[in-house]
Design a protein around this motif. Structure first.
Motif, mmCIF file in Angstrom:
data_model
loop_
_atom_site.group_PDB
_atom_site.id
_atom_site.type_symbol
_atom_site.label_atom_id
_atom_site.label_comp_id
_atom_site.label_asym_id
_atom_site.label_seq_id
_atom_site.Cartn_x
_atom_site.Cartn_y
_atom_site.Cartn_z
ATOM 1 N N ARG A 104 -31.098 2.016 4.655
ATOM 2 C CA ARG A 104 -30.575 1.068 5.639
ATOM 3 C C ARG A 104 -29.132 1.401 5.994
ATOM 4 O O ARG A 104 -28.740 1.354 7.158
ATOM 5 N N ALA A 105 -28.326 1.744 4.993
ATOM 6 C CA ALA A 105 -26.935 2.122 5.250
ATOM 7 C C ALA A 105 -26.872 3.385 6.107
ATOM 8 O O ALA A 105 -26.046 3.483 7.018
ATOM 9 N N VAL A 106 -27.735 4.347 5.826
ATOM 10 C CA VAL A 106 -27.785 5.573 6.622
ATOM 11 C C VAL A 106 -28.154 5.240 8.069
ATOM 12 O O VAL A 106 -27.512 5.727 9.010
ATOM 13 N N ALA A 107 -29.156 4.407 8.272
ATOM 14 C CA ALA A 107 -29.588 4.045 9.626
ATOM 15 C C ALA A 107 -28.477 3.352 10.404
ATOM 16 O O ALA A 107 -28.370 3.511 11.622
ATOM 17 N N GLU A 108 -27.632 2.599 9.706
ATOM 18 C CA GLU A 108 -26.551 1.872 10.362
ATOM 19 C C GLU A 108 -25.361 2.762 10.704
ATOM 20 O O GLU A 108 -24.649 2.498 11.666
ATOM 21 N N ARG A 109 -25.109 3.814 9.921
ATOM 22 C CA ARG A 109 -23.856 4.555 10.047
ATOM 23 C C ARG A 109 -23.989 6.021 10.465
ATOM 24 O O ARG A 109 -22.995 6.662 10.751
ATOM 25 N N TYR A 110 -25.211 6.551 10.499
ATOM 26 C CA TYR A 110 -25.418 7.964 10.817
ATOM 27 C C TYR A 110 -26.377 8.116 11.981
ATOM 28 O O TYR A 110 -27.137 7.198 12.290
ATOM 29 N N GLU A 111 -26.349 9.290 12.603
ATOM 30 C CA GLU A 111 -27.242 9.576 13.721
ATOM 31 C C GLU A 111 -28.389 10.471 13.268
ATOM 32 O O GLU A 111 -28.165 11.434 12.524
ATOM 33 N N PRO A 112 -29.614 10.196 13.719
ATOM 34 C CA PRO A 112 -30.725 11.093 13.399
ATOM 35 C C PRO A 112 -30.449 12.472 13.995
ATOM 36 O O PRO A 112 -29.957 12.590 15.113
ATOM 37 N N ALA A 113 -30.761 13.515 13.219
ATOM 38 C CA ALA A 113 -30.485 14.878 13.686
ATOM 39 C C ALA A 113 -31.717 15.767 13.657
ATOM 40 O O ALA A 113 -31.681 16.877 14.166
ATOM 41 N N GLY A 114 -32.790 15.322 13.052
ATOM 42 C CA GLY A 114 -34.007 16.115 13.010
ATOM 43 C C GLY A 114 -34.885 15.708 11.853
ATOM 44 O O GLY A 114 -34.515 14.882 11.030
#
Length: 69
Positions: free
Chosen positions: A46-56
């Motif tokens: 959840r933290a990743v989804a909130e603060r990072y952009e999908p790259a592949g």
């Protein structure tokens, strides 16, 4: 984390600070993950989804990059 031996909060805090250039998660995790389960890996995701952009992604992993500011 999954067995409760480590507290995931330090990792979650680092993700929220965008301390990493790249994060890889299992591709099988739904993104964004559901809010209901309190599983440590889902809290990190959840933290990743909130603060990072999908790259592949591939069959095994999804990767996320720190957004440009």
């Amino acid at each position: 984390w999954q067995r409760g031996l480590l507290d995931p909060q330090a990792l979650i805090d680092a993700v929220q600070r965008r301390a990493f250039d790249l994060i890889m998660l299992p591709a099988a995790l739904p993104m964004p993950p559901p809010a209901a389960p309190d599983a440590p890996l889902l809290a990190v995701a959840r933290a990743v989804a909130e603060r990072y952009e999908p790259a592949g992604r591939d069959a095994s992993y999804a990767w996320f990059i720190r957004p440009r500011e």
